[in-house]
Design a protein around this motif. Sequence first.
Motif, PDB file in Angstrom:
ATOM      1  N   ALA A 259      29.758  57.681  -6.193  1.00 44.13           N
ATOM      2  CA  ALA A 259      28.792  57.057  -5.320  1.00 44.13           C
ATOM      3  C   ALA A 259      29.263  56.072  -4.355  1.00 44.13           C
ATOM      4  CB  ALA A 259      28.073  56.384  -6.427  1.00 44.13           C
ATOM      5  N   TYR A 260      28.482  55.749  -3.421  1.00 40.92           N
ATOM      6  CA  TYR A 260      28.951  54.552  -2.381  1.00 40.92           C
ATOM      7  C   TYR A 260      29.460  53.440  -2.977  1.00 40.92           C
ATOM      8  CZ  TYR A 260      28.717  51.935   1.631  1.00 40.92           C
ATOM      9  OH  TYR A 260      28.907  51.064   2.862  1.00 40.92           O
ATOM     10  N   ASP A 261      30.718  53.123  -2.523  1.00 41.14           N
ATOM     11  CA  ASP A 261      31.261  51.976  -3.222  1.00 41.14           C
ATOM     12  C   ASP A 261      31.689  51.090  -2.201  1.00 41.14           C
ATOM     13  OD1 ASP A 261      33.107  53.691  -1.655  1.00 41.14           O
ATOM     14  OD2 ASP A 261      34.292  53.884  -3.455  1.00 41.14           O
ATOM     15  N   GLY A 262      31.267  51.272  -0.673  1.00 39.99           N
ATOM     16  CA  GLY A 262      31.479  50.257   0.332  1.00 39.99           C
ATOM     17  C   GLY A 262      32.872  50.412   1.201  1.00 39.99           C
ATOM     18  N   ARG A 263      33.628  51.540   0.723  1.00 39.99           N
ATOM     19  CA  ARG A 263      34.883  51.843   1.470  1.00 39.99           C
ATOM     20  C   ARG A 263      34.606  52.255   2.745  1.00 39.99           C
ATOM     21  NH1 ARG A 263      35.371  57.260   1.486  1.00 39.99           N
ATOM     22  NH2 ARG A 263      34.353  58.353  -0.259  1.00 39.99           N
ATOM     23  N   VAL A 264      33.590  52.955   3.180  1.00 39.07           N
ATOM     24  CA  VAL A 264      33.050  53.164   4.371  1.00 39.07           C
ATOM     25  C   VAL A 264      31.961  52.224   4.915  1.00 39.07           C
ATOM     26  CG1 VAL A 264      32.160  54.914   5.862  1.00 39.07           C
ATOM     27  CG2 VAL A 264      33.388  55.665   3.735  1.00 39.07           C
ATOM     28  N   GLY A 265      32.052  51.579   5.845  1.00 35.74           N
ATOM     29  CA  GLY A 265      31.090  50.529   6.544  1.00 35.74           C
ATOM     30  C   GLY A 265      29.852  51.267   6.492  1.00 35.74           C
ATOM     31  N   GLY A 266      28.553  50.407   6.384  1.00 37.75           N
ATOM     32  CA  GLY A 266      27.233  50.863   6.598  1.00 37.75           C
ATOM     33  C   GLY A 266      26.539  49.757   7.577  1.00 37.75           C
ATOM     34  N   TRP A 267      25.250  50.086   7.541  1.00 35.26           N
ATOM     35  CA  TRP A 267      24.571  49.225   8.369  1.00 35.26           C
ATOM     36  C   TRP A 267      24.203  47.822   7.696  1.00 35.26           C
ATOM     37  CZ3 TRP A 267      20.271  47.252   5.607  1.00 35.26           C
ATOM     38  CH2 TRP A 267      19.809  48.237   4.619  1.00 35.26           C
ATOM     39  N   GLY A 268      24.261  47.830   6.534  1.00 36.73           N
ATOM     40  CA  GLY A 268      24.244  46.276   5.849  1.00 36.73           C
ATOM     41  C   GLY A 268      25.427  45.566   6.392  1.00 36.73           C
ATOM     42  N   HIS A 269      26.609  46.067   6.341  1.00 41.96           N
ATOM     43  CA  HIS A 269      27.863  45.118   7.004  1.00 41.96           C
ATOM     44  C   HIS A 269      27.587  44.935   8.274  1.00 41.96           C
ATOM     45  CE1 HIS A 269      29.221  47.987   3.457  1.00 41.96           C
ATOM     46  NE2 HIS A 269      29.877  46.839   3.140  1.00 41.96           N
ATOM     47  N   GLN A 270      27.085  45.722   9.090  1.00 40.68           N
ATOM     48  CA  GLN A 270      26.751  45.452  10.465  1.00 40.68           C
ATOM     49  C   GLN A 270      25.942  44.235  10.703  1.00 40.68           C
ATOM     50  OE1 GLN A 270      26.671  49.803  12.129  1.00 40.68           O
ATOM     51  NE2 GLN A 270      27.186  48.270  13.864  1.00 40.68           N
ATOM     52  N   LEU A 271      24.691  44.266  10.177  1.00 38.47           N
ATOM     53  CA  LEU A 271      24.007  43.134  10.043  1.00 38.47           C
ATOM     54  C   LEU A 271      24.378  41.935   9.604  1.00 38.47           C
ATOM     55  CD1 LEU A 271      22.078  45.458  10.895  1.00 38.47           C
ATOM     56  CD2 LEU A 271      20.211  44.621   9.480  1.00 38.47           C
TER      57      LEU A 271
ATOM     58  N   VAL B 203      20.844  60.020   8.674  1.00 37.21           N
ATOM     59  CA  VAL B 203      21.830  59.515   9.258  1.00 37.21           C
ATOM     60  C   VAL B 203      21.353  58.964  10.579  1.00 37.21           C
ATOM     61  CG1 VAL B 203      23.649  61.338   8.343  1.00 37.21           C
ATOM     62  CG2 VAL B 203      22.320  61.772  10.405  1.00 37.21           C
ATOM     63  N   ASP B 204      20.308  59.160  11.047  1.00 37.01           N
ATOM     64  CA  ASP B 204      19.736  58.338  12.105  1.00 37.01           C
ATOM     65  C   ASP B 204      19.229  56.615  11.659  1.00 37.01           C
ATOM     66  OD1 ASP B 204      19.639  60.460  13.895  1.00 37.01           O
ATOM     67  OD2 ASP B 204      18.067  61.395  12.959  1.00 37.01           O
ATOM     68  N   MET B 205      19.302  56.687  10.324  1.00 36.10           N
ATOM     69  CA  MET B 205      18.746  55.124   9.935  1.00 36.10           C
ATOM     70  C   MET B 205      19.564  54.270  10.412  1.00 36.10           C
ATOM     71  SD  MET B 205      15.776  56.025   8.829  1.00 36.10           S
ATOM     72  CE  MET B 205      15.671  54.380   8.206  1.00 36.10           C
ATOM     73  N   ARG B 206      20.937  54.304  10.254  1.00 36.64           N
ATOM     74  CA  ARG B 206      21.918  53.401  10.697  1.00 36.64           C
ATOM     75  C   ARG B 206      21.613  52.790  12.180  1.00 36.64           C
ATOM     76  NH1 ARG B 206      28.529  52.997   9.465  1.00 36.64           N
ATOM     77  NH2 ARG B 206      28.861  50.953  10.701  1.00 36.64           N
ATOM     78  N   PRO B 207      21.784  53.681  13.084  1.00 33.78           N
ATOM     79  CA  PRO B 207      21.632  53.398  14.501  1.00 33.78           C
ATOM     80  C   PRO B 207      20.283  52.700  14.657  1.00 33.78           C
ATOM     81  CG  PRO B 207      21.935  55.824  14.377  1.00 33.78           C
ATOM     82  CD  PRO B 207      22.048  55.276  12.969  1.00 33.78           C
ATOM     83  N   THR B 208      19.069  53.165  13.781  1.00 36.66           N
ATOM     84  CA  THR B 208      17.824  52.461  14.191  1.00 36.66           C
ATOM     85  C   THR B 208      17.869  51.095  13.415  1.00 36.66           C
ATOM     86  OG1 THR B 208      16.947  54.939  13.849  1.00 36.66           O
ATOM     87  CG2 THR B 208      15.557  53.002  13.526  1.00 36.66           C
ATOM     88  N   ILE B 209      18.333  50.814  12.635  1.00 34.81           N
ATOM     89  CA  ILE B 209      18.284  49.631  12.006  1.00 34.81           C
ATOM     90  C   ILE B 209      19.153  48.570  12.801  1.00 34.81           C
ATOM     91  CG2 ILE B 209      18.803  48.296   9.745  1.00 34.81           C
ATOM     92  CD1 ILE B 209      18.407  50.637   8.193  1.00 34.81           C
ATOM     93  N   VAL B 210      20.331  49.085  12.976  1.00 36.43           N
ATOM     94  CA  VAL B 210      21.196  48.277  14.100  1.00 36.43           C
ATOM     95  C   VAL B 210      20.555  48.087  15.193  1.00 36.43           C
ATOM     96  CG1 VAL B 210      23.230  48.247  15.342  1.00 36.43           C
ATOM     97  CG2 VAL B 210      23.351  48.977  12.908  1.00 36.43           C
ATOM     98  N   ALA B 211      19.626  49.062  15.840  1.00 35.66           N
ATOM     99  CA  ALA B 211      18.902  48.712  17.054  1.00 35.66           C
ATOM    100  C   ALA B 211      17.879  47.779  17.052  1.00 35.66           C
ATOM    101  CB  ALA B 211      18.467  49.950  17.510  1.00 35.66           C
ATOM    102  N   ALA B 212      17.139  47.780  15.857  1.00 39.04           N
ATOM    103  CA  ALA B 212      16.028  47.266  15.490  1.00 39.04           C
ATOM    104  C   ALA B 212      16.733  45.433  15.150  1.00 39.04           C
ATOM    105  CB  ALA B 212      15.369  47.414  13.959  1.00 39.04           C
ATOM    106  N   ALA B 213      17.972  45.385  14.977  1.00 38.46           N
ATOM    107  CA  ALA B 213      18.452  44.074  14.761  1.00 38.46           C
ATOM    108  C   ALA B 213      19.021  43.485  16.206  1.00 38.46           C
ATOM    109  CB  ALA B 213      19.909  44.053  13.908  1.00 38.46           C
ATOM    110  N   GLY B 214      18.748  44.271  17.224  1.00 40.17           N
ATOM    111  CA  GLY B 214      19.098  43.896  18.756  1.00 40.17           C
ATOM    112  C   GLY B 214      20.510  44.108  18.851  1.00 40.17           C
ATOM    113  N   LEU B 215      21.064  44.774  18.199  1.00 35.93           N
ATOM    114  CA  LEU B 215      22.634  45.020  18.278  1.00 35.93           C
ATOM    115  C   LEU B 215      22.877  46.156  19.615  1.00 35.93           C
ATOM    116  CD1 LEU B 215      23.921  44.688  14.695  1.00 35.93           C
ATOM    117  CD2 LEU B 215      23.786  42.817  16.475  1.00 35.93           C
TER     118      LEU B 215
END
Length: 490
Positions: free
Chosen positions: A76-88, A336-348
């Motif tokens: 399971a996901y353990d945070g070793r690979v970064g995600g949208w949450g870390h970027q936000l 996999v399109d969700m991460r760039p979408t959420i990051v874009a919604a954050a104005g990044l």
Amino acid sequence: MRQTNILVIMADEHNRDMLGCAGHKLVKTPNLDALAARGTRFTNAYTNCPICVPSRAAFQTGNYTHRVRYWDNSIAYDGRVGGWGHQLQAAGYQVESIGKLHYRREEDPLGFDRKHIPMYIKEGIGSVTAAIRDPLPDLDPAAADKPGFAAKACAGDSSYTQYDRKVGELSRDWLAERGAIGDDRPWALFASFLSPHYPLTVPQEYFDMYAADHMPDPKLGPDTGYKRHPWVDVLAERQPHANCLTLEKSRAAYAAYLGLCSFVDAEIGGVLAALDSAGMTDNTRVIYTSDHGENAGARGLWGKSVLYEESTGIPLIMSGPDIATGAECKTPVSLVDMRPTIVAAAGLEARDQPVDLPGRSLFDIAATPDDPDRIAFSEYHASASPSGGFMLRKGRYKFNYYVGYRPELFDLADDPEEIHDLAEDPAFASVCTEYEALLRAIVDPEAADRQAKDDQNAIVAFHGGREKVLRDKLGAHSYTPAPGEVTKSL
């Protein structure tokens, strides 16, 4: 793109077609229909892996399963690979979750400032027995006589519906509190429900909405003469979710599933109403999706795990600032399109993304609402599968590749129900060649299959080896328990 609040709502195991706004003639989903009416619905959205844990890792990281190697429900996901949450978080967002994560464990750096009633894989270990695939275990003769979950559909409350009510309550409270304090800092909330995932135990008022005798017969059922693909047959034998199903029980299961769709729709409606009451709707982008679909009886299958539309297709709706209202986008998209979408919604800026991610922002994709060249990709290396399975969707065709087995090809324009496999028709040989080449440009299927099995073998060895894991039935529960629930192994 201007920065807004972000509300991501996820259901579990929601079949893409089981929405009123998708044209389903029976299901009642007024709140999601209303969300689609004031936003954009992506009609060809897919999971990147049709089982919970890997799909949620793809959703968080924005990357394919074979790249990040979260293969199944024991890795399971353990945070070793970064995600949208870390970027936000790095951009100053308040990032919190309420409900199901299906990540590894609380101590991991998962990209959330706070996690409310989180659900992880059981004991941080998950379904180790399901990681035994090299080779698959022998069939248990006694299992054929045990009713699968679909045969147990009934009215009532389960630990899952009780949990979902709590997720809805905490989400409403969170939004009300956030609106009341008048804090202008941007926030991102991930509200994650369990329904309509089995067990098919449905609160009475939603069970009563659907009469079993008004439900359709199962698609490509046993009386139609349909023969399953041999890879699918192997999987179905080892996932006996449809065991002991009569036609009457099959219709009851379908009715119960629709009831759970209506139940979770009502909970989501409460969350959206709370957002509105808090005065934050105009400055919040809302995304609704699911981790994967549900076969719902098609081909004699319940659950997910296969590459057909019922299992890999997911609902996906967006609404809010800069999103077209009442629109539909037919271009294939995936989790996999969700991460760039959420990051874009954050104005990044897009440059803040890792350069090798395969996804694109849905804001950009929606500008070309019927792109014939866009590819959606999915893969499966988990429970009961004899080898890796891979799906590629582009334009009208969908190509399924199974390591060691013959492929499948479907023309979804003429055959949206995937009834006529064209892979062995000489007239479509060039299409199969083209689509296999496109698939191999993304992944080496044989290498990924070997890597998945090597990683799974290592997990099994860590827990004492094949014989011990099978003897102890390590993680052999039928579904992940809700927080506080006690379950028995199968």
